[in-house]
Design an enzyme around this catalytic site. Structure first.
Site, PDB file in Angstrom:
ATOM      1  N   ASP B  29       2.339 -15.789  -6.242  1.00  0.00           N
ATOM      2  CA  ASP B  29       2.374 -14.333  -6.084  1.00  0.00           C
ATOM      3  C   ASP B  29       2.822 -13.665  -7.382  1.00  0.00           C
ATOM      4  O   ASP B  29       2.562 -14.192  -8.470  1.00  0.00           O
ATOM      5  CB  ASP B  29       3.307 -13.974  -4.911  1.00  0.00           C
ATOM      6  CG  ASP B  29       2.855 -12.716  -4.178  1.00  0.00           C
ATOM      7  OD1 ASP B  29       2.980 -11.634  -4.765  1.00  0.00           O
ATOM      8  OD2 ASP B  29       2.379 -12.802  -3.038  1.00  0.00           O
ATOM      9  N   HIS B  93       6.063  -7.324  -4.751  1.00  0.00           N
ATOM     10  CA  HIS B  93       5.236  -7.993  -3.741  1.00  0.00           C
ATOM     11  C   HIS B  93       5.666  -9.443  -3.496  1.00  0.00           C
ATOM     12  O   HIS B  93       5.820  -9.883  -2.342  1.00  0.00           O
ATOM     13  CB  HIS B  93       3.781  -7.931  -4.201  1.00  0.00           C
ATOM     14  CG  HIS B  93       2.781  -8.405  -3.202  1.00  0.00           C
ATOM     15  ND1 HIS B  93       2.413  -9.725  -3.091  1.00  0.00           N
ATOM     16  CD2 HIS B  93       2.069  -7.747  -2.263  1.00  0.00           C
ATOM     17  CE1 HIS B  93       1.507  -9.848  -2.130  1.00  0.00           C
ATOM     18  NE2 HIS B  93       1.283  -8.658  -1.612  1.00  0.00           N
ATOM     19  N   SER B 419      -0.933  -9.500   3.387  1.00  0.00           N
ATOM     20  CA  SER B 419       0.091 -10.138   2.538  1.00  0.00           C
ATOM     21  C   SER B 419       1.378 -10.376   3.315  1.00  0.00           C
ATOM     22  O   SER B 419       2.109 -11.328   3.026  1.00  0.00           O
ATOM     23  CB  SER B 419       0.433  -9.240   1.353  1.00  0.00           C
ATOM     24  OG  SER B 419      -0.443  -9.444   0.293  1.00  0.00           O
TER      25      SER B 419
END
Lengths: 86, 624
Positions: B29, B93, B419
């Site tokens: 990620d 994220h 996600s």
């Protein structure tokens, strides 16, 4: 360019990892590339995949990509894409 | 997260094994924020001996017993000024995703008071190995493959990747290739199914050896009230942390304030697209826009807030860089009519509040739908998990809304997307693996799928193409009774059926595999789900062979129960499976015949021994 000599990043996937040490795998990738693009091989090679599978990433022209794709042991050659987080 | 695990029954009191702390989750990620409370390592045992990875530590980044490995990968292209060459997360994220999967317990976690509670990952004592492959300009295939190459060799147990692009041929897809080699090394890859919405065939990460996860709601939602100057109130959707200081602000319609000097007309400005608004006319005002966006253009035009209206996305719960709320079509029209009805329209956007989502669970409108565009005979997505309005750790380096110029910095943030659902499934897979370390990736995937529950057809009209086998059930998945196992040779047979030749497959497998004659386009791959593309009103008949392994009671007798509409005839032979030992494998034949007169017909069968219900979804659909 219209001459097809623009360099793009391609991934050359060659399946299962070679049963050689990691340094030798990188050297083999460089040798493979050298056979197609000559002395530019060292600067063209971006990454060697050698631990869990076999392959490499390199800057190639469209024409060079087609020549690499015909080499023995090459499963696929595909352009680097930019993916996104979801 | 502070609620989603409880919603799924994975409470703080749930039975856990000591082996959980040996589980290593590889997260591919945007990196990680190592200082987050979610990644403290107090109380954790020493790093598992099997770990062979490394930590790219520096003066501003160190690993610990929670984050046991961290590397960044960037082989091609120049970096943006906002990117740092470090595993450190500058975007938030990766921190969010990693904490959903394996964050430790953090009490009083919240976003400016919203979603307050004890945040935790699904496997709070598992370890995290970080592979930073995503930067401010996206995630290069070159780097994703490099991360898979390393993660597999490092000894991770599960790989979580909340990343994707358009579905493509398996050997031209970095995530498919990487996850194939992960599977060969008995590592399951859990991947997000995509946020491309409810257009058919947009699901991504579709290879059969990967777990593709759709996003659905849980029992909490966030509402953002807007009050118009006429006193009428409307409940919109957003995560709005702003408290209105002035109360009422002038309200304008985007279509009335185009940036004419820059060549924009009302046809651009009604959607509030980039540079389309005249900042002199919107400064200090709330702007009504005809489209859901990330709010960036309205924010940059110095507006005081935005109200967005659109037909879809009423569940896209996310923060914006300015006070914002999203109304559906009906309420949005009322706001528009109000603007047209008065000379000085005003509005107030209030801070978001929590509410109970009573219709839950339903698949989010943004979650990508099947069918599988690469192999139509393989059902995708595989499963759904919570991915709407999820509170989890955030990087203080990143703006709260993700928009540059938004100066709010937080340690916990609320986000929506596949996600967010992907690491939920990753954690449940890790939870199962902590009890059954020897189970193959396919066995774990099967346990998740056969114990999932299908969602209400009224709130989920896209059925299996939205949620796959159904909603993940962590507790039932721990005791599936039977599993549909598969290993490398089964996937090679599948690839043969897909048209790959023996020479290619010998390179991929590194052995002398040969392509044998196979049944159907999926090569009778031993999956717990069935997808049958067909033409409407055309009679079809398909035969499948499946093999189940007993992982429940040593001596057990399963009988099959079939649920199908009259247009489908499903026969299963034998209809009773008698097991005498754990690990015993039995095969059965499935014949599905009939015709369909609509876009899609759903059916299922369940093997039931009185203790376990092992469910397989079937979808027959119009592929024309």
């Amino acid at each position: 360019s219209h001459h097809g000599n623009t360099h793009k990043t391609y991934i050359v996937y060659m399946g299962d990892p070679l049963k050689v040490d990691h340094a030798s795998a990188s050297s083999l990738h460089r040798t493979m590339l050298h056979g197609v693009i000559g002395s530019k091989a060292s600067t063209s090679l971006l990454y060697s995949y050698r631990k869990s599978f076999n392959g490499f990433a390199a800057k190639l022209t469209e024409e060079e990509k087609h020549r690499v794709a015909k080499l023995e042991g090459v499963v696929s050659v595909f352009p680097n894409r930019k993916l996104q987080v979801h | 997260t502070t609620r989603s695990w409880d919603f799924m029954g994975l409470t703080q009191q749930v039975n856990r094994t000591a082996l959980e702390s040996d589980i290593i989750i590889g997260v591919l990620d945007t990196g990680i924020s190592p200082e987050s409370d979610s990644f403290r390592d107090q109380g954790l045992s020493p790093i598992p001996k099997k770990w062979k990875g490394s930590c790219q530590s520096s003066s501003n980044f160190t690993c610990n017993k929670k984050i046991i490995g961290a590397q960044y990968f960037r082989s091609a292209g120049f970096l943006d000024i906002n990117d740092v060459k470090s595993p450190r997360d500058e975007q938030g994220h990766g921190t969010h995703v990693a904490s959903i999967a394996a964050g430790g317990y953090v009490s009083n976690a919240n976003l400016t008071g919203l979603a307050n509670g004890t945040a935790r990952g699904g496997v709070p004592s598992a370890r995290i190995a970080v592979y930073k492959v995503c930067w401010s300009d996206g995630c290069n295939d070159v780097d994703i493959l490099a991360a898979f190459d390393e993660a597999i060799a490092d000894g991770v147990d599960i790989i979580s990747i909340s990343v994707g692009g358009a579905a493509t041929d398996y050997f031209q897809d970095s995530i498919a290739i990487g996850s194939f080699h992960a599977m060969k090394n008995r590592i399951l890859t859990s991947a997000s199914a995509g946020n491309s919405g409810n257009e058919p065939g947009r699901v991504t990460n579709v290879s059969p050896w990967i777990l593709s996860v759709a996003a659905s709601t849980y029992d909490r939602k966030f509402l953002t009230k807007v009050q118009l100057g006429n006193g009428l109130n409307y409940e919109g959707v957003s995560v709005n942390t702003f408290t209105s200081k002035k109360g009422k602000y002038p309200l304008v319609y985007g279509g009335d304030v185009p940036n004419v000097m820059a060549g924009f007309s009302k046809f651009d400005s009604r959607y509030c697209r980039k540079n389309s608004l005249d900042s002199k006319l919107v400064k200090g005002k709330i702007v009504l826009c005809d489209e859901l966006s990330n709010g960036e253009s309205v924010f940059l035009s110095s507006a005081a807030g935005t109200i967005m209206r659109d037909a879809e996305n009423r569940d896209n719960t996310k923060p914006f860089p300015l006070p914002a709320t999203f109304l559906g079509v009906d309420d949005g029209d009322k706001a528009f009519k109000y603007i047209r009805s008065t000379r000085n329209p005003t509005a107030t956007i209030f801070k978001s509040v929590e509410a109970v989502e009573k219709r839950t669970p339903y698949v989010a409108s943004f979650s990508s739908r099947g069918p599988n565009s690469i192999t139509p005979e393989i059902l995708k997505p595989d499963i759904t998990a919570p991915g709407v309005g999820i509170l989890a750790a955030w990087s203080p380096a990143a703006p709260l809304s993700g928009i540059n110029g938004d100066n709010r910095r937080v340690l916990y943030n609320i986000k929506s997307g596949t996600s967010m659902s992907c690491p939920h499934a990753t954690a449940v897979a890790a939870y199962i693996k902590s009890f059954f370390p020897s189970w193959s990736p396919a066995a774990i995937k099967s346990a998740l799928m056969t114990t999932a529950f299908p969602l209400n057809s009224t709130t989920n009209p896209d059925g299996e193409f939205a949620y796959g086998a159904g909603h993940i059930d962590p507790i039932k998945a721990l005791n599936p009774g039977l599993v549909y196992d598969a290993d490398e040779i089964d996937y090679v047979t599948f690839l043969c059926a897909q048209g790959y030749n023996t020479t290619t497959l010998r390179s991929v497998t590194g052995d002398n595999s040969t392509c044998k004659k196979t049944t159907g386009a999926s090569g009778d791959l031993n999956l717990p789900s069935f997808a049958i593309p067909t033409a409407p009103l055309q009679t079809f008949s398909h035969n499948f062979t499946r093999r189940v392994t007993n992982v429940g009671s040593p001596v057990s007798k399963y009988s099959v129960k079939i649920t199908a509409p009259p247009s489908l005839k499903i026969r299963i032979e034998p209809s009773i499976l008698s097991f005498t030992s754990i690990g015993q494998k039995l095969t059965f034949k499935v014949q599905i015949a009939g015709q369909i007169d609509r876009a899609k017909v759903s059916a299922s069968f369940v093997w039931d021994d009185g203790k376990h219900k092992v469910r397989s979804p079937i979808v027959v659909y119009d592929s024309s």
